[in-house]
Design a protein around this motif. Structure first.
Motif, mmCIF file in Angstrom:
data_model
loop_
_atom_site.group_PDB
_atom_site.id
_atom_site.type_symbol
_atom_site.label_atom_id
_atom_site.label_comp_id
_atom_site.label_asym_id
_atom_site.label_seq_id
_atom_site.Cartn_x
_atom_site.Cartn_y
_atom_site.Cartn_z
ATOM 1 N N ASN A 125 0.799 -1.226 0.000
ATOM 2 C CA ASN A 125 0.000 0.000 0.000
ATOM 3 C C ASN A 125 0.832 1.277 0.000
ATOM 4 O O ASN A 125 1.824 1.382 0.717
ATOM 5 N N GLU A 126 0.336 2.248 -0.738
ATOM 6 C CA GLU A 126 0.886 3.600 -0.678
ATOM 7 C C GLU A 126 0.455 4.310 0.599
ATOM 8 O O GLU A 126 1.200 5.101 1.164
ATOM 9 N N PHE A 127 -0.770 4.012 1.077
ATOM 10 C CA PHE A 127 -1.332 4.665 2.258
ATOM 11 C C PHE A 127 -1.238 3.752 3.476
ATOM 12 O O PHE A 127 -1.503 2.553 3.391
ATOM 13 N N ALA A 128 -0.927 4.355 4.626
ATOM 14 C CA ALA A 128 -0.906 3.594 5.882
ATOM 15 C C ALA A 128 -2.316 3.141 6.266
ATOM 16 O O ALA A 128 -2.501 2.024 6.763
ATOM 17 N N TRP A 129 -3.311 4.001 6.035
ATOM 18 C CA TRP A 129 -4.657 3.618 6.459
ATOM 19 C C TRP A 129 -5.209 2.480 5.608
ATOM 20 O O TRP A 129 -5.998 1.671 6.092
ATOM 21 N N HIS A 130 -4.782 2.393 4.359
ATOM 22 C CA HIS A 130 -5.168 1.247 3.527
ATOM 23 C C HIS A 130 -4.547 -0.036 4.067
ATOM 24 O O HIS A 130 -5.175 -1.101 4.043
ATOM 25 N N ASN A 131 -3.320 0.049 4.553
ATOM 26 C CA ASN A 131 -2.677 -1.129 5.119
ATOM 27 C C ASN A 131 -3.342 -1.534 6.433
ATOM 28 O O ASN A 131 -3.473 -2.725 6.724
ATOM 29 N N LEU A 132 -3.802 -0.549 7.196
ATOM 30 C CA LEU A 132 -4.574 -0.835 8.409
ATOM 31 C C LEU A 132 -5.890 -1.519 8.041
ATOM 32 O O LEU A 132 -6.313 -2.479 8.707
ATOM 33 N N PHE A 133 -6.527 -1.059 6.975
ATOM 34 C CA PHE A 133 -7.754 -1.684 6.475
ATOM 35 C C PHE A 133 -7.506 -3.156 6.150
ATOM 36 O O PHE A 133 -8.278 -4.039 6.545
ATOM 37 N N ALA A 134 -6.411 -3.419 5.425
ATOM 38 C CA ALA A 134 -6.073 -4.801 5.075
ATOM 39 C C ALA A 134 -5.822 -5.632 6.332
ATOM 40 O O ALA A 134 -6.243 -6.796 6.427
ATOM 41 N N HIS A 135 -5.136 -5.043 7.303
ATOM 42 C CA HIS A 135 -4.850 -5.733 8.564
ATOM 43 C C HIS A 135 -6.136 -6.135 9.280
ATOM 44 O O HIS A 135 -6.223 -7.230 9.861
ATOM 45 N N GLN A 136 -7.147 -5.259 9.229
ATOM 46 C CA GLN A 136 -8.385 -5.519 9.953
ATOM 47 C C GLN A 136 -9.335 -6.444 9.193
ATOM 48 O O GLN A 136 -10.100 -7.187 9.801
ATOM 49 N N LEU A 137 -9.286 -6.406 7.867
ATOM 50 C CA LEU A 137 -10.266 -7.160 7.069
ATOM 51 C C LEU A 137 -9.818 -8.571 6.719
ATOM 52 O O LEU A 137 -10.630 -9.487 6.625
ATOM 53 N N PHE A 138 -8.528 -8.768 6.485
ATOM 54 C CA PHE A 138 -8.046 -10.099 6.120
ATOM 55 C C PHE A 138 -7.618 -10.862 7.381
ATOM 56 O O PHE A 138 -7.630 -10.327 8.486
ATOM 57 N N ILE A 139 -7.262 -12.118 7.223
ATOM 58 C CA ILE A 139 -6.910 -12.950 8.373
ATOM 59 C C ILE A 139 -5.451 -12.716 8.732
ATOM 60 O O ILE A 139 -4.559 -12.845 7.904
ATOM 61 N N ARG A 140 -5.234 -12.370 9.981
ATOM 62 C CA ARG A 140 -3.907 -12.022 10.450
ATOM 63 C C ARG A 140 -3.129 -13.278 10.862
ATOM 64 O O ARG A 140 -3.660 -14.117 11.591
#
Length: 528
Positions: A125-140
């Motif tokens: 991701n270019e954006f940190a908040w997009h990476n946070l979105f991915a962290h919250q939505l996909f399986i960690r």
């Protein structure tokens, strides 16, 4: 450019000094706010604004036409083809663009709660908040899983990179390009984070059926005895609301697979609509919005930082992304047995479909392929009268294979596991939109619970004369006159006319499937 060359370019990017990999939620929150991408709410949620793109851009999504997959894809307005040359050129431009950025964020995780069929994913991701979105939505992943993690698919997202259609061969500045062969999803020109979530879902909808697993756009919950229920439905039908039941554990709210082992959640989080959200109406979602939740396009008071979920100034498609663990009553892990009950939800604004009816297997496959609901006036600009919506498999934009693949698998699983299927109308009764009234949620809950508890398995039914649906004549807690929609209309002739009109729409829509099983097209269809 072949797959090796694609991988080499990606490796060059990921080995750069600007790469920040697998940051924690607090670290990503700090990055998102310090970089000016988002602000914190009073509850510690991260609020981001996505600019002019506040929803998906389906006209800008393409699949690369490749030898290994082109004969399997159901090409058309949804699965639009694009050449490898266009993909390769844009891919190189985006990778070079990201190499120049001060910071790039990488998340590694999974799609699919069943380890036997899960997909290793990497999100760049270019954006940190997009990476946070991915962290919250996909399986960690756990620490051990992370050490052995291999990415089967990679998302490369550069929202501020805008394509030039005249040069790059896209429809607009925005592009969502999927290469199944090179295992890359390339996103640019849009800040709407939901493109990442749905792109991975599309990949799973391509891969899972080829493993004998039915992929589904539905929510799922499980009772104390292990009985699983599925809820299919388009936006506004009540899928999230009805699957959130204090007496049952939530498996997941949006995307699932059904394998020989049972049902499993594809995601690790929830992406809930927040328009008009309140603690009274939807307490589970309201209370799930905590530190690290991502809020998209929600209006925030600049001083108190309190969200105003009733304010739709930016969009009606306001969203919250949070890990499923933020919901109290969940199944852990996010798996369950074979479904006992399947609920198809429709919001019929014409007011003619029964509030609940039991479907035969052929009717189930027919209504699954139809995916009917209604657009309601006020939900979209220009919608002044109820408009029928037919979305195949209750999620047409996300299914790359021919619809019959998914319908036939559903029919086989209904047979194999003796699942009961019900069509539930959460829309209007006593008249169409503007004349009748919305079906009371309390009645719908009572009917759904009766179906799940097996109380409708052996009740007396009568056949609807227009759609051929079996309607229970009595359900405890629901007025008898509600159960037959014609009885709820004062003007019976008006009901008959409107029912014939909707039945005709079903028939007309089904023509697009061409030659399909005679049992489905004849035994499952409306009878007028």
């Amino acid at each position: 450019m072949n797959s090796v060359e694609i991988a080499n370019e990606l490796n060059d990017l990921l080995q750069g000094r600007n790469i920040l990999e697998q940051l924690s939620v607090p670290q990503l929150v700090e990055k998102a706010t310090s970089r000016g991408e988002a602000i914190l709410t009073v509850d510690g949620a991260v609020r981001a604004v996505t600019g002019k793109y506040t929803g998906r851009s389906p006209k800008d999504k393409f699949m690369v036409e490749e030898e290994s997959s082109k004969d399997k894809i159901d090409w058309g307005k949804i699965n639009q083809p694009i050449s490898s040359e266009v993909f390769d050129s844009l891919y190189t431009k985006v990778v070079d663009y990201l190499k120049e950025k001060e910071e790039i964020f990488v998340f590694k995780g999974f799609a699919g709660a069943d380890p036997s069929s899960r997909l290793g994913i990497r999100v760049v991701n270019e954006f940190a908040w997009h990476n946070l979105f991915a962290h919250q939505l996909f399986i960690r992943p756990t620490a051990e899983e992370l050490e052995e993690h291999e990415a089967d698919f990679t998302i490369v997202s550069a929202p501020t990179f805008k394509a030039d259609p005249a040069v790059d061969g896209t429809s607009s500045e925005t592009f969502i390009l999927v290469s199944l062969e090179k295992r890359i999803i390339l996103i640019g020109g849009t800040e709407y984070a939901g493109e990442m979530k749905k792109s991975i879902f599309g990949i799973m909808n391509y891969l899972l059926p080829q493993q004998g697993i039915l992929s589904m756009h539905c929510s799922a919950n499980v009772g104390e005895s292990g009985d699983v229920a599925l809820f299919f439905g388009l936006s506004g039908t009540g899928k999230t609301t009805l699957s959130a039941d204090s007496n049952r554990k939530l498996i997941g709210d949006d995307e699932h697979g059904w394998s020989d082992n049972g049902v499993f959640n594809i995601e690790g989080g929830c992406y809930a609509k927040t328009v008009n959200l309140s603690a009274e109406k939807e307490p589970e979602i309201y209370n799930a919005i905590k530190f690290g939740t991502v809020l998209e396009n929600v209006t925030i008071d600049p001083e108190t930082r309190i969200p105003d979920y009733d304010d739709t100034t930016l969009t009606q498609n306001t969203r919250a992304a949070y890990p499923i663990q933020n919901i109290e009553n969940i199944a852990s892990p996010s798996v369950g047995g074979h479904p006992k009950t399947i609920i198809f939800l429709t919001a019929d604004a014409f007011g003619v479909l029964p509030p609940i009816s039991k479907l035969t297997k052929e009717q189930a496959m027919y209504h699954f392929l139809s995916g009917f609901t209604s657009k309601i006036p006020g939900t979209e600009r220009g919608v002044v009268e109820p408009e029928p919506v037919f979305s195949t498999c209750f999620g047409a934009p996300f299914f790359p294979l021919h619809a019959s693949v998914y319908a036939e698998m559903l029919g086989e699983k209904i047979d194999a596991h003796e699942a009961n299927v019900f069509l539930v109308n959460t829309g209007w009764t006593g008249g169409s939109y503007g004349e009748g009234s919305r079906m009371k949620l309390s009645y719908t809950r009572t009917m759904v619970r009766a179906a799940i508890d097996g109380k409708l398995d052996n009740v007396f039914t009568e056949q609807d004369p227009f759609f051929g649906l079996s309607m229970p004549t009595q359900i405890e807690g629901v007025p008898t006159e509600v159960l037959n929609p014609r009885n709820a209309w004062a003007d019976k002739d008006a009901y008959d006319q409107k029912a014939k009109e909707l039945a005709g729409m079903f028939h007309e829509n089904f023509k697009k499937f061409g030659v399909i099983s005679k049992d489905i097209s004849e035994k499952g269809a409306p009878i007028v």
